[in-house]
Design a protein around this motif. Structure first.
Motif, mmCIF file in Angstrom:
data_model
loop_
_atom_site.group_PDB
_atom_site.id
_atom_site.type_symbol
_atom_site.label_atom_id
_atom_site.label_comp_id
_atom_site.label_asym_id
_atom_site.label_seq_id
_atom_site.Cartn_x
_atom_site.Cartn_y
_atom_site.Cartn_z
ATOM 1 N N THR A 231 -6.294 -4.768 4.447
ATOM 2 C CA THR A 231 -5.299 -5.831 4.516
ATOM 3 C C THR A 231 -5.448 -6.565 5.839
ATOM 4 O O THR A 231 -5.288 -5.972 6.907
ATOM 5 C CB THR A 231 -3.886 -5.230 4.378
ATOM 6 O OG1 THR A 231 -3.842 -4.468 3.166
ATOM 7 C CG2 THR A 231 -2.820 -6.310 4.349
ATOM 8 N N SER B 140 0.815 -1.214 0.000
ATOM 9 C CA SER B 140 0.000 0.000 0.000
ATOM 10 C C SER B 140 0.848 1.263 0.000
ATOM 11 O O SER B 140 0.325 2.353 0.257
ATOM 12 C CB SER B 140 -0.911 -0.003 1.237
ATOM 13 O OG SER B 140 -1.749 -1.140 1.224
ATOM 14 N N VAL C 29 -5.903 3.064 3.973
ATOM 15 C CA VAL C 29 -5.387 1.724 4.263
ATOM 16 C C VAL C 29 -5.864 1.304 5.649
ATOM 17 O O VAL C 29 -5.764 2.081 6.601
ATOM 18 C CB VAL C 29 -3.836 1.700 4.224
ATOM 19 C CG1 VAL C 29 -3.305 0.309 4.533
ATOM 20 C CG2 VAL C 29 -3.317 2.202 2.878
ATOM 21 N N LYS D 109 -0.332 4.538 -1.357
ATOM 22 C CA LYS D 109 -1.525 5.147 -0.754
ATOM 23 C C LYS D 109 -1.223 5.834 0.577
ATOM 24 O O LYS D 109 -2.094 6.490 1.139
ATOM 25 C CB LYS D 109 -2.604 4.078 -0.553
ATOM 26 C CG LYS D 109 -3.176 3.626 -1.887
ATOM 27 C CD LYS D 109 -4.260 2.597 -1.769
ATOM 28 C CE LYS D 109 -4.795 2.312 -3.174
ATOM 29 N NZ LYS D 109 -5.616 1.125 -3.234
ATOM 30 N N LEU D 110 -0.002 5.663 1.075
ATOM 31 C CA LEU D 110 0.333 6.204 2.399
ATOM 32 C C LEU D 110 0.914 7.616 2.250
ATOM 33 O O LEU D 110 2.073 7.868 2.560
ATOM 34 C CB LEU D 110 1.304 5.258 3.118
ATOM 35 C CG LEU D 110 0.700 3.872 3.412
ATOM 36 C CD1 LEU D 110 1.783 2.880 3.810
ATOM 37 C CD2 LEU D 110 -0.357 3.966 4.513
ATOM 38 N N VAL E 161 -12.586 1.591 5.952
ATOM 39 C CA VAL E 161 -11.739 1.709 4.755
ATOM 40 C C VAL E 161 -12.461 2.611 3.752
ATOM 41 O O VAL E 161 -13.697 2.591 3.657
ATOM 42 C CB VAL E 161 -11.403 0.321 4.153
ATOM 43 C CG1 VAL E 161 -12.620 -0.368 3.564
ATOM 44 C CG2 VAL E 161 -10.294 0.431 3.113
ATOM 45 N N LEU F 34 -5.147 -1.935 8.230
ATOM 46 C CA LEU F 34 -4.351 -3.145 8.488
ATOM 47 C C LEU F 34 -4.923 -3.817 9.723
ATOM 48 O O LEU F 34 -4.850 -3.267 10.825
ATOM 49 C CB LEU F 34 -2.894 -2.753 8.750
ATOM 50 C CG LEU F 34 -2.160 -2.113 7.573
ATOM 51 C CD1 LEU F 34 -1.030 -1.214 8.073
ATOM 52 C CD2 LEU F 34 -1.607 -3.188 6.652
ATOM 53 N N VAL G 25 -4.135 5.901 7.841
ATOM 54 C CA VAL G 25 -3.990 4.440 7.907
ATOM 55 C C VAL G 25 -4.424 4.000 9.302
ATOM 56 O O VAL G 25 -4.058 4.625 10.306
ATOM 57 C CB VAL G 25 -2.544 3.985 7.575
ATOM 58 C CG1 VAL G 25 -1.492 4.725 8.384
ATOM 59 C CG2 VAL G 25 -2.389 2.475 7.770
ATOM 60 N N GLY H 2 -9.682 2.040 -1.341
ATOM 61 C CA GLY H 2 -8.693 1.801 -0.291
ATOM 62 C C GLY H 2 -8.199 0.359 -0.273
ATOM 63 O O GLY H 2 -8.657 -0.494 -1.033
ATOM 64 N N ASP H 3 -7.229 0.119 0.595
ATOM 65 C CA ASP H 3 -6.688 -1.237 0.783
ATOM 66 C C ASP H 3 -7.090 -1.738 2.163
ATOM 67 O O ASP H 3 -6.769 -1.102 3.172
ATOM 68 C CB ASP H 3 -5.154 -1.231 0.704
ATOM 69 C CG ASP H 3 -4.638 -1.024 -0.707
ATOM 70 O OD1 ASP H 3 -5.457 -1.099 -1.654
ATOM 71 O OD2 ASP H 3 -3.430 -0.792 -0.853
#
Ligand SMILES: [Zn+2]
Ligand SMILES: [Zn+2]
Length: 344
Positions: free
Chosen positions: A265, A162, A240, A165-166, A258, A242, A172, A262-263
């Motif tokens: 994870t 990611s 993101v 995207k950060l 999210v 996580l 995040v 977006g991601d």
């Protein structure tokens, strides 16, 4: 020698076994330390089909080269090394690119690595089947870095996907500030400019996140956790998320926080499920369940340690206390990482 062995479901014993002798092509490593991991609990409590038991646990290992099997060179006896954990076939394209965590033959093998279907590092010595699976530690002390081979490598690999995207404008959200989560906060804060929100159900874990630089902390067990996060991020939500827990409530919270494109994870193995469909996560959001990391990424993790970018909070215990330590882990009483140390 003493070894912590898995005999069956919920049956871990510290027993005496013969010190192994390296066959041609193998390396015998004298273990300095072995990290104790949540995924061990998963293995202990559920087992894994086709794995032949008993075997010695411990997949986060570092130590010193003790003996080289015939045909192995390039290492000095006594040289400090880290054992790269995911053992692939060594020949397929992902393995050649050092991504043995995604070996094409993984589904065919009951052995995923030392401590994961075959003997690992919770012992005085362990066999490493090929020298490519060793990373030289140089000036790093093996006893101080063993758990980085999973607790730092796994979040590093998960975060890297990611990276784009950060940005300084993005948020995040890190859920679960345990062994992996506290490393993730450090990696995010030091390598990227995104605003870090840390979530956990325990205040002391949130203090750890704050200590490592998290910009905001949120109690994820509060019914208004998602609203609190939206109050921080505004309507764009988190670029993101996580999830280092992977339980049903954290998955639901991740899906709710999210953002578009977006991601999401999910690293944690707590066994939660989520319906992945239109409307559950925003348009464009991708869900990924990454596994461990590559050998080159492990080298980068060690350089992060060398440069003071990351540090691991850990407590050492003698090998003989393995069952106590697993129980403490089960009860959420371990801060950072627990590490088992054999007495040589
Ligand atoms: Zn692990
Ligand atoms: Zn392979």
């Amino acid at each position: 020698m003493k070894a912590v062995r898995l005999f069956g479901v919920n049956d871990v014993r510290v027993v005496d076994v013969d010190r192994p002798v390296p066959k041609p092509g193998e390396v015998l490593v004298k273990v300095a330390a072995a990290g104790v991991c949540h995924s061990d609990l998963h293995l202990i409590e559920h087992g894994r089909r086709a794995q032949k038991q008993p075997f010695t646990l411990g997949h986060e290992n570092a130590g010193w080269v003790e003996q080289l099997g015939d045909g192995v060179d390039g290492f000095e006896i006594g040289e400090p090394v880290m054992v790269f954990g995911p053992w692939g076939c060594g020949h397929c394209a992902p393995c050649q690119a050092s991504f043995e965590n995604y070996c094409e033959h993984q589904s065919e093998s009951p052995v995923l690595g030392g401590g994961l279907g075959t003997d690992g590092g919770m012992a005085e010595y362990m066999i490493v089947p090929h020298p490519r699976l060793l990373v030289k530690l140089g000036d790093l002390a093996p006893g101080e870095v063993a758990p980085l081979s999973d607790a730092a490598l796994t979040p590093y690999h998960a975060i890297k996907r990611s990276a784009a995207k950060l940005t300084p404008s993005s948020f995040v959200f890190v859920i679960g500030i345990g062994g992996l989560g506290h490393m993730a906060v450090q990696i995010l804060k030091k390598l990227y400019a995104a605003t870090v929100i840390a979530g956990d159900i325990a205040d002391d874990k949130l203090d750890v996140a704050r200590h490592h630089g998290a910009d905001h902390v949120v109690r994820t067990d509060r019914p208004d956790a998602a609203e609190q996060i939206r109050a921080l991020t505004g309507s764009k939500k988190c670029a993101v998320v996580l999830d280092f827990v992977g339980a049903a409530p954290t998955l639901a919270l991740g899906a709710a926080t999210v953002g578009l494109n977006g991601d999401f994870t999910v690293v944690g193995l707590a066994g939660g499920h989520i319906d992945y469909a239109a409307g559950v996560v925003p348009w464009g959001a991708s869900l990924c369940v990454p596994y461990w990391g590559s050998r080159v990424e492990l080298m980068e993790v060690l350089d992060m340690k060398r440069k003071g970018i990351i540090d691991i909070d850990y407590t050492t215990y003698p090998l003989e206390r393995a069952n106590d330590v697993y129980q403490m882990l089960r009860e959420g009483r371990i801060n950072g990482r627990a590490v088992l140390v054999p007495s040589h």
